[in-house]
Design an enzyme around this catalytic site. Structure first.
Site, short mmCIF file in Angstrom:
data_model
loop_
_atom_site.label_atom_id
_atom_site.label_comp_id
_atom_site.label_asym_id
_atom_site.label_seq_id
_atom_site.Cartn_x
_atom_site.Cartn_y
_atom_site.Cartn_z
N SER A 64 13.87 -8.60 31.13
CA SER A 64 14.51 -9.53 32.07
C SER A 64 13.51 -10.10 33.07
O SER A 64 13.73 -11.20 33.61
CB SER A 64 15.65 -8.84 32.81
OG SER A 64 15.19 -7.72 33.54
N THR A 96 18.17 -5.19 33.25
CA THR A 96 18.80 -5.07 34.57
C THR A 96 17.89 -5.43 35.73
O THR A 96 18.36 -5.54 36.86
CB THR A 96 19.30 -3.62 34.79
OG1 THR A 96 18.18 -2.73 34.73
CG2 THR A 96 20.32 -3.24 33.73
N ASP A 97 16.59 -5.63 35.47
CA ASP A 97 15.65 -5.82 36.58
C ASP A 97 16.06 -6.94 37.52
O ASP A 97 15.99 -6.78 38.75
CB ASP A 97 14.25 -6.10 36.04
CG ASP A 97 13.55 -4.85 35.54
OD1 ASP A 97 14.07 -3.74 35.78
OD2 ASP A 97 12.49 -4.98 34.91
N THR A 128 16.88 -3.15 28.21
CA THR A 128 17.01 -1.73 27.87
C THR A 128 18.14 -1.46 26.89
O THR A 128 18.03 -0.59 26.02
CB THR A 128 17.23 -0.90 29.16
OG1 THR A 128 16.09 -1.05 30.01
CG2 THR A 128 17.45 0.57 28.86
#
Length: 319
Positions: A49, A81-82, A11
């Site tokens: 990710s 960030t996942d 992101t």
């Protein structure tokens, strides 16, 4: 001395259909030029990710180690960030250097009002070149908070305050451009030796979340396809009575680690005694995952199996 910046997409680099480079990212960060350390950028791979693999992260650790050998005072990695909590924990297990390895990203992309990426990147860079952050292993920096990789969790799907450490809280903060480490957790033994990427790719560890009325039907045949299992049990490490013998049979065939699905707190050892309790499951051969959440326990077990390391001793550090 420089800060080595590796960009992996996510992101923080999404600008519509365009993906920002490391040069683009750093150009949008006020104050980065006054850091006192030049930023050496390596654009690695722009992927969500969710598509990052353990072997890819080991390749990144190798590249970061070379940057440190060339004089980098610290490392910053930007990614989605996942699964950042998992990649950070993996790095923490294999990072051998005192120099900080700092991971960050963003929840709001650069096209939105108030993107958090620039502030997160600046804070991460400050931590990476701070003497106070040395010998802390891998760190996650978000919203000026510094989290130890082994405790941090992503807890909200959209909030910019998504990263928290439920059991400990952040170990430090960036305040008025100053890195302030408030507590220094003891650095634990990581995995001994580096797993070869192809060996890690071939090591399969399943993660199974216990649910109401669970009879374990989905676990049939698992010993034929996987080398290990992590169980996310109820509460302090419980499972329905019907599931207990299934887990015991699996524990006789492969390492099975018991964790809690709650996201905070530890598995207990001998408080409850009924069939399916933590006492019963541990007596059936399951391994106590202690304070580790299921996701990090899976990362650790996979690394241990790929390197033929001591599984019991490694998990004992988190109990």
């Amino acid at each position: 001395m420089s800060v080595a910046l590796f960009t992996l997409g996510g992101t923080i680099s999404m600008a519509g259909t365009h993906r920002l480079t490391g040069d683009d990212l750093t150009a949008a960060v006020p104050g980065l030029a006054e850091l006192g350390h030049p930023v050496e950028i390596q654009d690695v791979e722009k992927v969500p990710s969710a598509n990052l693999t353990a072997s890819k992260m080991l390749e990144l650790v190798d590249a970061a180690s070379k940057a440190v050998a060339d004089g980098a005072t610290g490392v910053v990695v930007t990614q989605g960030t996942d699964n950042l909590e998992e990649t950070a924990f993996l790095v923490d297990q294999v990072w051998p250097h005192p120099q900080p390895f700092v991971m960050t990203g963003a929840m709001r992309n650069p096209t939105l009002a108030g993107p958090d990426g620039p502030a997160n990147l600046l804070a991460a860079a400050r931590v990476a070149c701070s003497p106070a952050a040395r010998d802390l292993g891998a760190l996650v920096v978000f919203k000026e908070e510094i989290h130890a990789a082994r405790w941090v969790r992503k807890t909200h799907s959209t909030s910019t305050a998504t990263f928290v450490s439920p059991n400990t809280g952040p170990i430090g903060h960036v305040v008025e451009d100053r890195v302030r480490v408030l507590t220094r957790p003891m650095r634990l033994d990581g995995v001994h030796g580096m797993a070869e990427p192809d060996q890690l790719d071939a090591t399969r560890v399943a993660l199974y979340t216990v649910t109401m009325d669970d009879d374990g039907l989905l676990l049939q045949g698992l010993a034929n396809t996987h080398q290990g299992l992590v169980v996310a049990g109820f509460g302090v490490g419980h499972a329905p009575a019907a599931l207990a013998p299934v887990l015991g049979e699996l524990a006789a065939a492969m390492p099975v680690v018991l964790t809690s699905r709650t996201g905070g707190g530890s598995v207990l050892r001998n408080t409850y005694k009924s069939v399916g309790s933590e006492t019963d499951l541990l007596q059936r051969g399951l391994i106590d995952g202690g304070f580790l959440d299921p996701y990090k326990a899976r990362v650790l077990l996979r690394l241990l199996l790929a390197t033929d390391d001591d599984i019991t001793a490694a998990f004992a550090q988190y109990q």
